[in-house]
Design an enzyme around this catalytic site. Structure first.
Site, PDB file in Angstrom:
ATOM      1  N   ALA A  27      31.560  48.037 -22.919  1.00  0.00           N
ATOM      2  CA  ALA A  27      30.363  46.975 -22.729  1.00  0.00           C
ATOM      3  C   ALA A  27      30.331  45.901 -23.404  1.00  0.00           C
ATOM      4  O   ALA A  27      30.780  44.982 -23.225  1.00  0.00           O
ATOM      5  CB  ALA A  27      29.087  47.761 -22.454  1.00  0.00           C
ATOM      6  N   CYS A  28      29.468  45.911 -24.540  1.00  0.00           N
ATOM      7  CA  CYS A  28      29.242  44.661 -25.235  1.00  0.00           C
ATOM      8  C   CYS A  28      30.446  44.284 -26.124  1.00  0.00           C
ATOM      9  O   CYS A  28      30.668  42.731 -26.133  1.00  0.00           O
ATOM     10  CB  CYS A  28      27.897  44.959 -26.357  1.00  0.00           C
ATOM     11  N   VAL A  29      31.013  45.068 -26.779  1.00  0.00           N
ATOM     12  CA  VAL A  29      32.259  44.591 -27.495  1.00  0.00           C
ATOM     13  C   VAL A  29      33.430  43.988 -26.528  1.00  0.00           C
ATOM     14  O   VAL A  29      33.929  42.986 -26.712  1.00  0.00           O
ATOM     15  CB  VAL A  29      32.956  45.529 -28.343  1.00  0.00           C
ATOM     16  N   LYS A  45      20.720  38.715 -28.409  1.00  0.00           N
ATOM     17  CA  LYS A  45      21.156  38.851 -27.203  1.00  0.00           C
ATOM     18  C   LYS A  45      20.579  39.474 -26.204  1.00  0.00           C
ATOM     19  O   LYS A  45      19.898  40.375 -26.534  1.00  0.00           O
ATOM     20  CB  LYS A  45      22.725  38.878 -27.008  1.00  0.00           C
ATOM     21  N   THR A  97      32.084  40.774 -24.816  1.00  0.00           N
ATOM     22  CA  THR A  97      32.285  39.623 -26.004  1.00  0.00           C
ATOM     23  C   THR A  97      33.599  39.177 -26.110  1.00  0.00           C
ATOM     24  O   THR A  97      34.162  37.819 -26.150  1.00  0.00           O
ATOM     25  CB  THR A  97      31.524  40.123 -27.333  1.00  0.00           C
TER      26      THR A  97
END
Length: 227
Positions: free
Chosen positions: A167-169, A135, A172
């Site tokens: 952030a990313c977790v 990603k 998502t």
């Protein structure tokens, strides 16, 4: 964090949870067809000495993900390993593959030319048949084929692990719910760099965007449904 601070946070979260329940917030629940999404559990995040290195990797997150992987592989559930890297790491180059995120983070530490940086940690490495998805943004759904892959596989529930909680977790899980999937954050398998970030974000995510469930319950679920 200190024990005293942890206790205060627990008290505050308990009171807030009571308030949320009174106002109608509820659980999304497990579905019939799960997939495991491991977010950014690559060397730049899991090994020491990198600006992106996170806490509790060796003693908690990796062992937990290993158990989840074993359960998915035994029961035929799809697994997606997500990582992040960039082809252009020169901040002065306007033709880059990350928008303006390079103004916030040191993108050179995930240079695509250095595969060792963005390779999935060898302790939880993909096996044949598992997806490796690259990603460019925080969310594993943003600009990727993830939603289409999951729908084609008949998946209705995603169990999300990885870093970072803030952030990313988080993004998502938010995007997963928006895409129509039941979203489950595996509590012991989500980390961050900053003390307190995990506790706060998991509380807030659990209130609004996903069910944050303990590892043991997730393992029991994976064992009771078949791929």
């Amino acid at each position: 964090m200190t024990t005293a601070l942890n206790d205060k946070l627990a008290q505050a979260f308990a009171e807030a949870t009571r308030l949320y329940k009174e106002r109608g917030l509820r659980r999304v629940g497990f579905g019939k067809k799960p997939a495991l999404i491991n977010v950014d559990l690559a060397n730049a995040w899991t090994r020491p000495g990198n600006p992106f290195t996170c806490e509790n990797i060796d003693e908690q997150i990796i062992p937990g993900v290993q158990q989840l992987l074993a359960a998915c592989r035994e029961n035929g559930h799809p697994v997606v390993h997500v990582t992040t890297c960039y082809q252009v790491t020169d901040r002065s180059n306007p033709h880059n593959d990350m928008g303006l995120w390079h103004n916030k983070i040191p993108i050179d530490v995930v240079d695509q030319a250095n595969e060792e940086l963005w390779a999935i940690d060898s302790r939880i490495a993909p096996i044949p048949g598992e997806q490796l998805l690259i990603k460019k943004r925080a969310s594993a759904f943003h600009g990727t084929y993830l939603a289409g892959f999951l729908r084609a596989a008949g998946v209705d529930t995603i169990l999300v692990t990885g870093v970072t909680a803030s952030a990313c977790v988080r993004t998502t899980l938010c995007d997963g719910l928006a895409e129509g999937f039941r979203t489950i954050g595996v509590r012991e398998c989500i980390g961050d760099r900053v003390p307190g970030a995990v506790e706060w974000n998991l509380f807030d995510i659990d209130a609004k965007f996903a069910d944050v469930e303990p590892l043991t319950r997730c393992l029991d679920y994976l064992a009771t449904v078949k791929g």
